[in-house]
Enzyme design. Structure first.
Site, short mmCIF file in Angstrom:
data_model
loop_
_atom_site.label_atom_id
_atom_site.label_comp_id
_atom_site.label_asym_id
_atom_site.label_seq_id
_atom_site.Cartn_x
_atom_site.Cartn_y
_atom_site.Cartn_z
N HIS A 1 -19.65 15.99 -3.50
CA HIS A 1 -21.04 16.24 -3.89
C HIS A 1 -21.18 16.33 -5.41
O HIS A 1 -20.39 17.03 -6.06
CB HIS A 1 -21.51 17.56 -3.24
CG HIS A 1 -22.90 17.95 -3.63
ND1 HIS A 1 -23.25 19.25 -3.94
CD2 HIS A 1 -24.02 17.21 -3.76
CE1 HIS A 1 -24.54 19.29 -4.23
NE2 HIS A 1 -25.04 18.07 -4.13
CA CA Z 1 -21.18 11.90 -4.11
#
Ligand code: CA
Ligand code: VJV
Ligand code: ZN
Length: 390
Positions: free
Chosen positions: A182
């Site tokens: 992320h």
């Molecule tokens: Ca990513």
């Protein structure tokens, strides 16, 4: 290998400093700046360097880094030495700034950081000055770094600095992140503004996969009067996603985002740890599919800042980034999938010596993302986009 012809319609610039490459995180640390050497060797063996404007990246200055980072953190980054890890009087700061196994202190750390950040700043400035349409810094893409602390192999956030530069010229900038992790640092930096739409595709498992953030319902500040509300877009995925589903999902999400938000420029983080056979990753993409996402973003013909990111199997990282360089040059068709005889370190590309090895077949991984799950993601993104205007 013949040189790739220079494209006539637009300029591609390459921003790099070879002094980044020899830095060493420690012998068994997964992050290997040496993968940049391998990438450059492939790019040169194919003659792609003739088709781009090549710039020696300068080091970002302290003041430039301080556009995002806290000065107490930068002061520490500048002064810390490898032996300090064991010094009791330093331990408070080491904990505070999150140094340790993931973010070790190594020789030349500050030089390393200022050089990869300088590359992204130079690249963004070339785009702003209309001296380049696509600007590439494979040494950048270090998306986890926070204002005042290191995180996940990242010390300074070159992407945030690059986007801040783009925001001087463009009312809206879109950020797209295909690293398997992320893009939390970039998301957090622009959490409270509607001038950046961040979009990250990643493996999500709150408790068992770093950094544990990026759920689908994490879309920005919850207060509706905060302009950043809805301007973080997360695409959480499970293990083993394959080429076909990923490309389809990417187009189904990134296409409508660009059409709705109408950014003036795009920053694209091309973390190669989303490839199959990555030492840390758990997706199952081949080099061609990773590149297809880059090719898709390019079709929108917006000023494009392209950065690297993760990628822990250096032979495949360099394959992906060399292939993506050719895509950005509109020269993918001119490139021999057999790696040239002349490439330095050719032994790393055996036994197949192909730019497109069958990564998805080399490690047996089920695709844990059902069709229904992926359709649900696309549906939920459509709903989020109703809150976004260009
Ligand atoms: Ca990513
Ligand atoms: O999962 C974590 C954090 C821990 C604590 C620290 N130990 C070492 C590992 C578990 C919870 N960190 C992740 C960080 C991933 C960063 C990804 C960066 C990017 O690709 O998104 C952008 C450039 C993690 N996963 C694997 C490791 N750390 C890891 C670190 C090592 C290691 C092996 C694995 C550090 C040193 C050594 N081996 C020798
Ligand atoms: Zn990563």
């Amino acid at each position: 290998q013949n040189a790739i012809p220079r494209p006539s319609g637009y300029r591609v610039s390459w921003h790099a400093n070879p002094d980044v490459e020899p830095h060493h995180f420690g012998s068994s640390h997964p992050m290997k700046p040496w993968r940049l050497t391998l990438t450059k060797q492939l790019v040169m063996a194919y003659g792609m360097h003739h088709a781009m404007d090549l710039y020696l990246a300068r080091a970002a200055t302290y003041e430039e880094l301080a556009e995002f980072h806290h000065t107490d953190y930068l002061d520490f980054l500048q002064q810390v030495m490898p032996g300090d890890m064991e010094k009791p009087e330093k331990s408070e700061s080491i904990v505070k700034y999150n140094f340790g196994d993931d973010c070790p202190i190594f020789n030349g750390l500050y030089e390393y950081c200022s050089l990869y950040a300088g590359g992204s700043l130079d690249a963004a400035r070339k785009l702003c000055n209309n001296q380049s349409e696509i600007a590439i810094n494979w040494s950048g893409g270090l998306h986890h770094a926070k204002k005042g602390e290191a995180s996940g192999f990242c010390y300074v956030n070159d992407i945030v600095l690059g986007i801040l530069q783009l925001l001087r010229h463009h009312p809206r900038v879109m950020y797209v992140d295909i690293d398997v992790h992320h893009g939390d640092g970039v998301e957090q930096a622009f959490w409270s503004t509607d001038r950046v739409l961040t979009v990250s595709f990643h493996k999500y498992d709150k408790d068992n996969f770093f950094p544990g953030t990026g759920a689908r319902d994490s879309t920005g500040p919850s207060h509706p009067l905060n302009p950043g509300a809805h301007h973080a877009l997360n695409v959480p995925l499970h293990d083993g996603i394959d080429d076909k589903s990923y490309i389809q999902l990417f187009k189904d999400i990134v296409g409508p985002c660009i059409e709705t938000y109408k950014p003036g420029a795009i920053a694209l983080q091309c973390g190669a740890d989303s490839l199959g056979c990555d030492r840390l990753g758990c997706f199952n993409l081949n080099v061609g599919a990773h590149g297809a996402c880059v090719a898709y973003v390019k079709t929108f013909n917006l000023p494009l800042l392209v950065v690297g990111g993760g990628g822990y199997t250096p032979r495949n990282v360099s394959r992906a980034w060399a292939h993506e360089t050719s895509i950005l040059l509109d020269a993918a068709d001119l490139i021999d999938p057999n790696i040239p005889e002349t490439v330095t370190f050719r032994n790393h590309f055996g036994p197949d010596y192909s730019l497109f090895p069958p990564l998805s077949e080399m490690r047996k991984l089920d695709n844990k993302n059902s069709r229904a799950y992926l359709n649900g993601l696309v549906q939920s993104v459509r709903e989020q986009l109703r809150y976004i205007r260009g």
